[in-house]
Design a protein around this motif. Structure first.
Motif, mmCIF file in Angstrom:
data_model
loop_
_atom_site.group_PDB
_atom_site.id
_atom_site.type_symbol
_atom_site.label_atom_id
_atom_site.label_comp_id
_atom_site.label_asym_id
_atom_site.label_seq_id
_atom_site.Cartn_x
_atom_site.Cartn_y
_atom_site.Cartn_z
ATOM 1 N N SER A 116 53.063 31.583 36.743
ATOM 2 C CA SER A 116 52.598 30.209 36.962
ATOM 3 C C SER A 116 51.248 30.134 37.668
ATOM 4 C CB SER A 116 53.642 29.442 37.775
ATOM 5 O OG SER A 116 54.876 29.410 37.094
ATOM 6 N N ALA A 117 50.458 31.198 37.582
ATOM 7 C CA ALA A 117 49.164 31.196 38.261
ATOM 8 C C ALA A 117 48.102 31.925 37.437
ATOM 9 C CB ALA A 117 49.274 31.849 39.639
ATOM 10 N N THR A 118 46.876 31.445 37.544
ATOM 11 C CA THR A 118 45.712 32.127 36.988
ATOM 12 C C THR A 118 45.171 33.044 38.073
ATOM 13 O OG1 THR A 118 45.177 30.278 35.531
ATOM 14 C CG2 THR A 118 43.359 31.762 36.113
ATOM 15 N N GLU A 119 44.708 34.232 37.676
ATOM 16 C CA GLU A 119 44.161 35.196 38.634
ATOM 17 C C GLU A 119 42.792 35.647 38.136
ATOM 18 O OE1 GLU A 119 46.095 38.637 41.318
ATOM 19 O OE2 GLU A 119 46.542 38.806 39.193
ATOM 20 N N ILE A 120 41.804 35.585 39.024
ATOM 21 C CA ILE A 120 40.426 35.944 38.682
ATOM 22 C C ILE A 120 39.958 37.023 39.649
ATOM 23 C CG2 ILE A 120 38.051 35.119 38.449
ATOM 24 C CD1 ILE A 120 39.304 32.252 38.196
ATOM 25 N N TYR A 121 39.432 38.116 39.093
ATOM 26 C CA TYR A 121 38.875 39.205 39.897
ATOM 27 C C TYR A 121 37.372 39.307 39.652
ATOM 28 C CZ TYR A 121 43.523 41.196 40.751
ATOM 29 O OH TYR A 121 44.810 41.401 41.144
ATOM 30 N N PHE A 122 36.600 39.409 40.737
ATOM 31 C CA PHE A 122 35.166 39.664 40.656
ATOM 32 C C PHE A 122 34.901 41.008 41.331
ATOM 33 C CE2 PHE A 122 30.999 39.710 42.705
ATOM 34 C CZ PHE A 122 30.173 39.486 41.613
ATOM 35 N N CYS A 123 34.214 41.909 40.645
ATOM 36 C CA CYS A 123 33.920 43.232 41.199
ATOM 37 C C CYS A 123 32.631 43.169 42.012
ATOM 38 C CB CYS A 123 33.803 44.266 40.082
ATOM 39 S SG CYS A 123 33.509 45.948 40.689
ATOM 40 N N PHE A 124 32.769 43.379 43.309
ATOM 41 C CA PHE A 124 31.627 43.370 44.219
ATOM 42 C C PHE A 124 30.962 44.739 44.244
ATOM 43 C CE2 PHE A 124 29.652 43.500 48.444
ATOM 44 C CZ PHE A 124 28.888 42.346 48.382
ATOM 45 N N GLU A 125 31.772 45.800 44.400
ATOM 46 C CA GLU A 125 31.239 47.175 44.348
ATOM 47 C C GLU A 125 32.331 48.120 43.898
ATOM 48 O OE1 GLU A 125 29.766 47.775 48.325
ATOM 49 O OE2 GLU A 125 31.697 48.430 49.067
ATOM 50 N N GLY A 126 31.921 49.265 43.349
ATOM 51 C CA GLY A 126 32.880 50.236 42.822
ATOM 52 C C GLY A 126 33.193 49.921 41.375
ATOM 53 N N GLY A 127 34.481 49.965 41.033
ATOM 54 C CA GLY A 127 34.893 49.616 39.680
ATOM 55 C C GLY A 127 35.987 50.510 39.149
ATOM 56 N N GLY A 128 36.505 50.105 38.022
ATOM 57 C CA GLY A 128 37.595 50.825 37.371
ATOM 58 C C GLY A 128 37.871 50.198 36.024
ATOM 59 N N GLN A 129 39.145 50.076 35.697
ATOM 60 C CA GLN A 129 39.547 49.495 34.420
ATOM 61 C C GLN A 129 40.679 48.507 34.640
ATOM 62 O OE1 GLN A 129 40.509 53.055 32.101
ATOM 63 N NE2 GLN A 129 38.639 52.663 30.923
ATOM 64 N N MET A 130 40.679 47.444 33.835
ATOM 65 C CA MET A 130 41.759 46.468 33.833
ATOM 66 C C MET A 130 42.458 46.587 32.488
ATOM 67 S SD MET A 130 43.063 44.144 35.919
ATOM 68 C CE MET A 130 41.776 43.513 36.998
ATOM 69 N N ARG A 131 43.792 46.741 32.539
ATOM 70 C CA ARG A 131 44.587 46.927 31.321
ATOM 71 C C ARG A 131 45.519 45.741 31.131
ATOM 72 N NH1 ARG A 131 49.801 49.902 29.811
ATOM 73 N NH2 ARG A 131 50.288 49.981 32.027
ATOM 74 N N THR A 132 45.580 45.257 29.907
ATOM 75 C CA THR A 132 46.562 44.262 29.482
ATOM 76 C C THR A 132 47.285 44.857 28.277
ATOM 77 O OG1 THR A 132 45.165 43.099 27.874
ATOM 78 C CG2 THR A 132 44.993 42.389 30.196
ATOM 79 N N PRO A 133 48.325 44.206 27.770
ATOM 80 C CA PRO A 133 48.989 44.750 26.580
ATOM 81 C C PRO A 133 48.076 44.869 25.367
ATOM 82 C CG PRO A 133 50.422 43.175 27.646
ATOM 83 C CD PRO A 133 49.078 43.075 28.328
ATOM 84 N N ARG A 134 47.005 44.076 25.321
ATOM 85 C CA ARG A 134 46.120 44.081 24.148
ATOM 86 C C ARG A 134 44.885 44.942 24.275
ATOM 87 N NH1 ARG A 134 47.608 38.294 23.914
ATOM 88 N NH2 ARG A 134 45.983 38.027 25.467
ATOM 89 N N GLU A 135 44.409 45.164 25.518
ATOM 90 C CA GLU A 135 43.155 45.908 25.648
ATOM 91 C C GLU A 135 42.977 46.438 27.066
ATOM 92 O OE1 GLU A 135 39.556 43.431 25.352
ATOM 93 O OE2 GLU A 135 40.829 41.704 25.772
ATOM 94 N N THR A 136 42.042 47.377 27.190
ATOM 95 C CA THR A 136 41.604 47.900 28.481
ATOM 96 C C THR A 136 40.097 47.718 28.541
ATOM 97 O OG1 THR A 136 43.406 49.506 28.535
ATOM 98 C CG2 THR A 136 41.509 49.954 29.953
#
Length: 134
Positions: free
Chosen positions: A48-68
């Protein structure tokens, strides 16, 4: 008005990533999320919520069932309510800024790669029986 410095608010832990809620405002919250190299979030969703991530420094990968997708400084990712997702940190410390908003911030956890002590709750197992990942 709320004013914060994500740099001043960052906290890291070698045991698991640190999420520090900075403010609760109008049905949402803002958070710094701090990651050591190689840390992985639970594979989870917020029904029941929207989630937003902003990368300030560093980084990696975000995975969902459809894509990375790669998450790099300056990029942001928006997860609509119910989207299953997992963040895999890269080889450097990472500082993310997160905003969540919606009727309920509760999360449902599907799995947690790399955490041998984690066990799915009965409530979460029931949720994913009713809403199988795509």
């Amino acid at each position: 008005m709320h004013v914060f410095s994500v740099v001043d608010e960052q906290e890291f832990s070698p045991k698991k990533h640190v999420e520090k809620i900075l403010a609760d405002v109008a049905g949402g919250d803002s958070t710094v999320a701090c990651w050591e190299p190689g840390q992985i979030s639970p594979y989870h969703c917020h029904p029941s919520a929207t989630e937003i991530y902003f990368c300030f420094e560093g980084g990696g990968q975000m995975r969902t069932p459809r894509e990375t997708v790669d998450v790099v400084p300056g990029s942001f990712v928006v997860h609509p309510p119910g989207e299953l997702h997992e963040y895999i940190n890269g080889s450097n410390r990472t500082l993310l800024f997160r905003v969540r908003y919606g009727a309920d911030m509760a999360s449902r956890h599907f799995e947690w790669r790399g955490n041998t002590e984690w066990k799915q709750s009965l409530r979460d197992a029931d949720y994913f029986r009713q809403h199988p990942p795509a």
